[in-house]
Design an enzyme around this catalytic site. Structure first.
Site, PDB file in Angstrom:
ATOM      1  N   ALA A  73       0.841  -1.213   0.000  1.00 35.15           N
ATOM      2  CA  ALA A  73       0.000   0.000   0.000  1.00 35.15           C
ATOM      3  C   ALA A  73       0.868   1.252   0.000  1.00 35.15           C
ATOM      4  O   ALA A  73       0.612   2.214   0.716  1.00 35.15           O
ATOM      5  CB  ALA A  73      -0.948  -0.013   1.192  1.00 35.15           C
ATOM      6  N   GLU A  77      18.602  15.297   1.105  1.00 35.81           N
ATOM      7  CA  GLU A  77      17.403  15.776   1.809  1.00 35.81           C
ATOM      8  C   GLU A  77      17.528  15.506   3.316  1.00 35.81           C
ATOM      9  O   GLU A  77      17.107  16.313   4.133  1.00 35.81           O
ATOM     10  CB  GLU A  77      16.145  15.114   1.234  1.00 35.81           C
ATOM     11  CG  GLU A  77      15.864  15.598  -0.185  1.00 35.81           C
ATOM     12  CD  GLU A  77      14.430  15.339  -0.655  1.00 35.81           C
ATOM     13  OE1 GLU A  77      13.926  14.244  -0.402  1.00 35.81           O
ATOM     14  OE2 GLU A  77      13.843  16.247  -1.261  1.00 35.81           O
ATOM     15  N   ASP A 113       8.813   0.544  -7.171  1.00 36.51           N
ATOM     16  CA  ASP A 113      10.230   0.234  -6.941  1.00 36.51           C
ATOM     17  C   ASP A 113      10.619  -1.212  -7.248  1.00 36.51           C
ATOM     18  O   ASP A 113      11.813  -1.522  -7.301  1.00 36.51           O
ATOM     19  CB  ASP A 113      10.602   0.540  -5.481  1.00 36.51           C
ATOM     20  CG  ASP A 113      10.597   2.034  -5.204  1.00 36.51           C
ATOM     21  OD1 ASP A 113      10.483   2.812  -6.162  1.00 36.51           O
ATOM     22  OD2 ASP A 113      10.711   2.411  -4.028  1.00 36.51           O
ATOM     23  N   GLN A 153       6.649   9.783  -7.921  1.00 36.05           N
ATOM     24  CA  GLN A 153       5.859  10.323  -9.032  1.00 36.05           C
ATOM     25  C   GLN A 153       5.510   9.238 -10.048  1.00 36.05           C
ATOM     26  O   GLN A 153       4.346   9.063 -10.420  1.00 36.05           O
ATOM     27  CB  GLN A 153       6.676  11.432  -9.699  1.00 36.05           C
ATOM     28  CG  GLN A 153       5.935  12.255 -10.686  1.00 36.05           C
ATOM     29  CD  GLN A 153       6.885  13.224 -11.421  1.00 36.05           C
ATOM     30  OE1 GLN A 153       6.826  13.327 -12.628  1.00 36.05           O
ATOM     31  NE2 GLN A 153       7.745  13.906 -10.720  1.00 36.05           N
TER      32      GLN A 153
HETATM   33  P1  NAD Z   1      20.710   7.029  -5.231  1.00 36.75           P
HETATM   34  O1  NAD Z   1      21.118   5.747  -5.822  1.00 36.75           O
HETATM   35  O2  NAD Z   1      20.081   8.049  -6.085  1.00 36.75           O
HETATM   36  O3  NAD Z   1      21.962   7.722  -4.495  1.00 36.75           O
HETATM   37  C1  NAD Z   1      22.876   6.998  -3.709  1.00 36.75           C
HETATM   38  C2  NAD Z   1      24.192   7.748  -3.606  1.00 36.75           C
HETATM   39  O4  NAD Z   1      25.081   6.963  -2.820  1.00 36.75           O
HETATM   40  C3  NAD Z   1      24.875   7.964  -4.978  1.00 36.75           C
HETATM   41  O5  NAD Z   1      25.279   9.313  -5.072  1.00 36.75           O
HETATM   42  C4  NAD Z   1      26.051   6.996  -4.928  1.00 36.75           C
HETATM   43  O6  NAD Z   1      27.181   7.470  -5.628  1.00 36.75           O
HETATM   44  C5  NAD Z   1      26.355   6.929  -3.427  1.00 36.75           C
HETATM   45  N1  NAD Z   1      27.032   5.673  -3.057  1.00 36.75           N
HETATM   46  C6  NAD Z   1      26.686   4.401  -3.429  1.00 36.75           C
HETATM   47  N2  NAD Z   1      27.576   3.518  -2.911  1.00 36.75           N
HETATM   48  C7  NAD Z   1      28.478   4.247  -2.199  1.00 36.75           C
HETATM   49  C8  NAD Z   1      29.630   3.898  -1.437  1.00 36.75           C
HETATM   50  N3  NAD Z   1      30.043   2.647  -1.274  1.00 36.75           N
HETATM   51  N4  NAD Z   1      30.325   4.902  -0.853  1.00 36.75           N
HETATM   52  C9  NAD Z   1      29.923   6.188  -0.967  1.00 36.75           C
HETATM   53  N5  NAD Z   1      28.866   6.565  -1.681  1.00 36.75           N
HETATM   54  C10 NAD Z   1      28.137   5.606  -2.291  1.00 36.75           C
HETATM   55  O7  NAD Z   1      19.738   6.610  -4.026  1.00 36.75           O
HETATM   56  P2  NAD Z   1      18.666   7.498  -3.214  1.00 36.75           P
HETATM   57  O8  NAD Z   1      19.195   8.842  -2.895  1.00 36.75           O
HETATM   58  O9  NAD Z   1      18.222   6.646  -2.078  1.00 36.75           O
HETATM   59  O10 NAD Z   1      17.460   7.657  -4.235  1.00 36.75           O
HETATM   60  C11 NAD Z   1      16.749   6.512  -4.740  1.00 36.75           C
HETATM   61  C12 NAD Z   1      15.747   6.980  -5.801  1.00 36.75           C
HETATM   62  O11 NAD Z   1      14.733   7.772  -5.195  1.00 36.75           O
HETATM   63  C13 NAD Z   1      16.388   7.838  -6.875  1.00 36.75           C
HETATM   64  O12 NAD Z   1      15.782   7.576  -8.099  1.00 36.75           O
HETATM   65  C14 NAD Z   1      16.071   9.239  -6.424  1.00 36.75           C
HETATM   66  O13 NAD Z   1      16.060  10.189  -7.473  1.00 36.75           O
HETATM   67  C15 NAD Z   1      14.692   9.046  -5.791  1.00 36.75           C
HETATM   68  N6  NAD Z   1      14.453  10.085  -4.764  1.00 36.75           N
HETATM   69  C16 NAD Z   1      13.818  11.208  -5.179  1.00 36.75           C
HETATM   70  C17 NAD Z   1      13.588  12.223  -4.258  1.00 36.75           C
HETATM   71  C18 NAD Z   1      12.875  13.483  -4.720  1.00 36.75           C
HETATM   72  O14 NAD Z   1      12.357  13.511  -5.841  1.00 36.75           O
HETATM   73  N7  NAD Z   1      12.834  14.541  -3.924  1.00 36.75           N
HETATM   74  C19 NAD Z   1      14.028  12.097  -2.929  1.00 36.75           C
HETATM   75  C20 NAD Z   1      14.691  10.910  -2.544  1.00 36.75           C
HETATM   76  C21 NAD Z   1      14.908   9.905  -3.495  1.00 36.75           C
END
Ligand code: NAD
Length: 403
Positions: free
Chosen positions: A9, A165, A299, A317
């Protein structure tokens, strides 16, 4: 009577149910979720920082479903058996379906990094987010007792949207943490350890630089080019060179939060779907390529973007849009009609940095500062309307637009 089973959900599952329950037809919906509430996963960082209480970003599922058309079961989904058209639940046994919508959401991806699961705090749902906030407060109290500065250091692993964020939300709450620790605000250190040297890949150089400058100006120590190799208790081990033999460095912190990316639910693998990292490449009508009564959304899905030839990023979205589209296609199928292809154009991407800063794209327009912050609250409010209707918007909406 056709039985439609919706598993999960979150944005995709709840949107499917809310769209379908408005339609007439000879079907009944069963919705299963491990929680009896829906939560806005995009706002978990606010619960983790303590900027918002848990109930501000969640509401009871029963309040937003039509119980004449929908049966809600609170349970854990263990497995889907697509060959038998059944799903196994932890406590309620096996359910048969004519159609299933699998929308079981994300879990934290550790990429097999040693100690990440055991020694870093996860932020994947309401309880883990709240646990982070309680943990921070405990560490502030420990500082009072010990005067060990590692208790004042809040370390975020990964500077994706989630990490950024979260960093912004922690900045907003620094004053409150400092009061608990009996220190000044500037003594609370917020560090973000990130492997990439250029972050925010969805933005052009100018917008990405704006984001980096903003979080650094707010006092976040952004350690770019630092690939995390291991998490020990109270210590993050990283390398600044891709050479596997390069010397490793480490930074100590008593609060280590893991936000380095997500994968789809492990149920996808358990169920034998053709998945990779819990995601299944789906057809353009949102169905599994092999089973035409199985929709896979949000997801746990990977939908190819024909423009880039890569999967669309998994966001709230797109998950919400998928839910609405799956409802339409389910009705088509029940009526014996052909399904329609899902087409998607992102409305934009906005990252909040605390309550009063944000930046991103709305359509093709760049937005920054106050207008971006207002736009972000508008996005949150729109999501509440989609998921819970006017009632939830009025109860949980963000109307603090004048700051
Ligand atoms: P992500 O995969 O976008 O970012 C993870 C970050 O961790 C990357 O910059 C990566 O380089 C870094 N990383 C990965 N392994 C690492 C390591 N071993 N050491 C250091 N850094 C490492 O994941 P997220 O931020 O959880 O986002 C997941 C999805 O959700 C994305 O598509 C994102 O755009 C989306 N999201 C959107 C919003 C929004 O629209 N406001 C907010 C949160 C998430």
């Amino acid at each position: 009577m056709q039985d439609i089973l919706v598993l999960g959900a979150g944005y995709a599952g709840l949107k499917t149910v809310r769209s379908l329950q408005k339609q007439a037809g000879d079907f009944h919906i069963t919705l299963v979720d491990r929680n009896n509430y829906h939560y806005e996963a995009t706002e978990l960082h606010e619960v983790a920082s303590g900027s918002q209480p848990k109930d501000k970003i969640s509401f009871p599922i029963k309040d937003v479903i039509d119980e004449k058309k929908v049966t809600f079961i609170q349970d854990d989904v263990l497995k889907v058996n697509p060959e038998a058209s059944t799903a196994e639940l932890k406590n309620s046994g096996t359910l048969h379906y004519d159609y299933v919508v699998v929308s079981l959401g994300f879990c934290s991806e550790t990429f097999g990094i040693s100690g990440a699961k055991e020694n870093a705090l996860q932020m994947v749902d309401i309880n883990t987010a709240d646990n982070i906030h309680q943990h921070i407060l405990r560490m502030m109290e420990k500082y009072r007792e010990t005067k060990d500065k590692n208790y004042l250091r809040l370390l975020i692993c990964g500077a994706g949207f989630t990490g950024i964020e979260l960093a912004g939300a922690l900045v907003d709450e620094r004053k409150r943490y400092a009061q608990v620790a009996g220190v000044t605000e500037d003594q609370i250190e917020i560090v973000c350890v990130e492997a990439a040297t250029r972050i925010l890949p969805m933005f052009d150089d100018e917008m990405a630089k704006y984001g980096v400058d903003l979080i650094e100006k707010l006092g976040v120590n952004l350690m770019l080019g630092s690939m995390i190799k291991e998490i020990k208790p109270g210590e993050v081990v990283y390398a600044t060179s891709p050479d596997e033999n390069a010397e490793r460095q480490s930074i100590a912190a008593e609060t280590i939060i893991w936000t380095t990316g997500v994968s789809g639910s492990p149920v996808m693998g358990e169920s034998g779907f053709a998945e990779r990292r819990g995601r299944v490449i789906i057809n353009s009508d949102l169905r599994d390529p092999k089973y035409d009564n199985v929709y896979i959304l949000g997801d746990v899905s990977a939908l190819m973007d024909p423009e880039t030839d890569r999967p669309f990023p998994t966001t709230a979205q797109i998950a919400t849009r998928m839910g609405a589209h799956a409802a339409k296609n389910l009705l088509h199928q029940i009526k014996g009609e052909a399904t329609e292809d899902f087409t998607y154009k992102s409305l934009g991407t906005v990252a909040s940095v605390g309550n009063t800063h944000a930046f991103g794209l709305v359509g093709k327009s760049k937005i920054k500062g106050y207008p971006a912050s207002v736009a972000k609250k508008g996005i949150m409010n729109k999501s509440l309307v989609e998921m819970g209707g006017l009632k939830e918007l009025l109860a949980k909406g963000r109307f603090d637009l004048y700051h």
